[in-house]
Scaffold this motif. Sequence first.
Motif, mmCIF file in Angstrom:
data_model
loop_
_atom_site.group_PDB
_atom_site.id
_atom_site.type_symbol
_atom_site.label_atom_id
_atom_site.label_comp_id
_atom_site.label_asym_id
_atom_site.label_seq_id
_atom_site.Cartn_x
_atom_site.Cartn_y
_atom_site.Cartn_z
ATOM 1 N N VAL A 92 6.618 -4.790 -7.560
ATOM 2 C CA VAL A 92 5.558 -4.944 -6.547
ATOM 3 C C VAL A 92 5.042 -6.387 -6.550
ATOM 4 N N LEU A 93 4.782 -6.901 -7.743
ATOM 5 C CA LEU A 93 4.235 -8.261 -7.827
ATOM 6 C C LEU A 93 5.265 -9.280 -7.350
ATOM 7 N N ARG A 94 6.505 -9.043 -7.733
ATOM 8 C CA ARG A 94 7.562 -9.964 -7.293
ATOM 9 C C ARG A 94 7.639 -9.963 -5.766
ATOM 10 N N GLY A 95 7.514 -8.765 -5.172
ATOM 11 C CA GLY A 95 7.543 -8.650 -3.715
ATOM 12 C C GLY A 95 6.361 -9.342 -3.061
ATOM 13 N N LEU A 96 5.179 -9.168 -3.646
ATOM 14 C CA LEU A 96 3.986 -9.828 -3.083
ATOM 15 C C LEU A 96 4.156 -11.345 -3.085
ATOM 16 N N VAL A 97 4.661 -11.838 -4.212
ATOM 17 C CA VAL A 97 4.862 -13.291 -4.344
ATOM 18 C C VAL A 97 5.879 -13.753 -3.301
ATOM 19 N N ALA A 98 6.975 -13.011 -3.169
ATOM 20 C CA ALA A 98 8.042 -13.431 -2.252
ATOM 21 C C ALA A 98 7.580 -13.355 -0.794
ATOM 22 N N LEU B 69 0.858 -1.190 0.000
ATOM 23 C CA LEU B 69 0.000 0.000 0.000
ATOM 24 C C LEU B 69 0.890 1.233 0.000
ATOM 25 N N ASP B 70 0.702 2.054 -1.021
ATOM 26 C CA ASP B 70 1.420 3.331 -1.127
ATOM 27 C C ASP B 70 2.910 3.218 -0.821
ATOM 28 N N GLY B 71 3.525 2.269 -1.447
ATOM 29 C CA GLY B 71 4.987 2.228 -1.412
ATOM 30 C C GLY B 71 5.602 1.278 -0.406
ATOM 31 N N THR B 72 4.780 0.639 0.441
ATOM 32 C CA THR B 72 5.396 -0.277 1.402
ATOM 33 C C THR B 72 4.648 -1.608 1.493
ATOM 34 N N PHE B 73 5.429 -2.648 1.657
ATOM 35 C CA PHE B 73 4.848 -3.951 1.999
ATOM 36 C C PHE B 73 4.491 -3.910 3.474
ATOM 37 N N GLN B 74 3.298 -4.376 3.808
ATOM 38 C CA GLN B 74 2.842 -4.294 5.200
ATOM 39 C C GLN B 74 1.775 -5.363 5.436
ATOM 40 N N PHE C 269 -2.690 0.191 -4.273
ATOM 41 C CA PHE C 269 -2.855 -0.957 -3.373
ATOM 42 C C PHE C 269 -2.725 -2.244 -4.182
ATOM 43 N N ALA C 270 -2.065 -3.223 -3.598
ATOM 44 C CA ALA C 270 -1.956 -4.538 -4.255
ATOM 45 C C ALA C 270 -1.935 -5.624 -3.194
ATOM 46 N N ALA D 29 -0.233 7.292 -14.661
ATOM 47 C CA ALA D 29 0.196 5.983 -14.142
ATOM 48 C C ALA D 29 1.151 6.199 -12.972
ATOM 49 N N PRO D 30 0.834 5.674 -11.788
ATOM 50 C CA PRO D 30 1.699 5.927 -10.635
ATOM 51 C C PRO D 30 2.990 5.116 -10.685
ATOM 52 N N LEU D 31 2.967 4.019 -11.421
ATOM 53 C CA LEU D 31 4.147 3.149 -11.530
ATOM 54 C C LEU D 31 4.307 2.746 -12.983
#
Length: 304
Positions: free
Chosen positions: A79-85, A12-17, A119-120, A69-71
Motif C-alpha cells: 500500500v505504501l509503495r503504491g501511495l509513493v508511486a 481506501l478499502d483495497g483500491t487506489f483512488q 484508509f491511507a 489486523a486487516p493487512l
Amino acid sequence: MALTAPHATCWLDGTFQPLANARISPLDRGFLFGDAVYEVLPCYAGRPFLFHPHMARLERSLREIGLAAPLDRAQWAQVLRGLVAHNQAQDATLYLQVSRGAEWGRNHAPPATPKATVFAYATPLPPLDPKTLNEGVAVATFPDERWGRCDIKSTALLANVLAKDRAQSAGAFEAVLVADGWLREGSSTTVMLVHQGRLVAPPDSPQILPGTTRDFLFALAKTAGIAVERRDIRATELHEADEVLLGFATRGALPVTQVDGRAVGSDLAAGRPGPVWQRLHGAFQARIKHWADVPFDAPVDAPL
Ligand SMILES: Cc1ncc(COP(=O)(O)O)c(C=O)c1O
C-alpha cells in the motif's frame, strides 16, 4: 467540498483512488465513536522511514482494541509503495487508519464480525524550517485531560486537539501535558529533556504513546555515547533541564527553547538550542540523507 490535494491519490478499502472522490459511510464507527486507530510515518526519498516500528505499534493498537489486523506487513508495504508511486512522493507524511467499519444503527457494543475500513494517504513533508532549528520552539504546559489508555494510537483525539489549540492560542508550538505534577508528553509529540548530559524520557505506561522517534533518538544517542534514561519526570524539571526536546515522526527532534515563557537552560546558553539536540539532530539528518540507498524492504527497524 472540493479537495485539491498535492498528493491526489489515496488508498481506501483495497483500491487506489482520487482522494477528492474517496467516500466512507457516515455510519462508520470511526466517524461515530472514534472507534479507530492510526499511524503516521515519514517517507524520505520515496521510502517509508522506520516502517517496522510503526507497523509494530499499529499491530499493538489493533490488538489492544480487539480488532483483527486487516493487512499484514507485506500488504501494508505494498500500500505504501503504491501511495509513493501514484503520488511520485519523495519526502512525505504517510497516514494509515483502520476503523471498526460501518454497521446499521448505532451500537456502542462492537459488532461480532466487523469489516474494518482501511484508509491511507500521503501529504508532502516540507523541509525543516531553518528558523525553527536556529531558534527552537516554545511550549506551554496544560493539565492532561485525556483518557487512561494513551498508549493506544486512537483517532479519538479531541483532548489533544483542544490542548494544541490552547497552546497555539498562547503563542506556543506545542502543549505539554502534565498530570499531578508529572510530565506526560506533548499533544502530538514525545517530550524529552537533557539533564547532566543524559537524555531522559518518561517510561512507557498507559499514560503516553510509545514514541517511535523517541526510540530512534535513544538508539542514536547510545551510538553517540550519550547516556539515556527512562524515568518519571516532574514537570518542574522542565525549568531545571539543560535542554528540552520534542520528538515526533514527521520532524525528528526539535529543540524547545521556552517553557511557559521561561528560557530553557542556564547562563549564556539559555533559550538557545543545546549541544545534545544538535548532535542528535545531526545524526538523524545523516540517517535520512542515506535513506535513498536503503532498499524498501530492508529490515529498517535495525537502522544503526
Ligand atoms: C500523543 C503523542 N505522543 C507522542 C507522539 C510521537 O510519536 P512518534 O514519534 O511515533 O511520532 C505522537 C505522534 O503523533 C503523539 O500523537
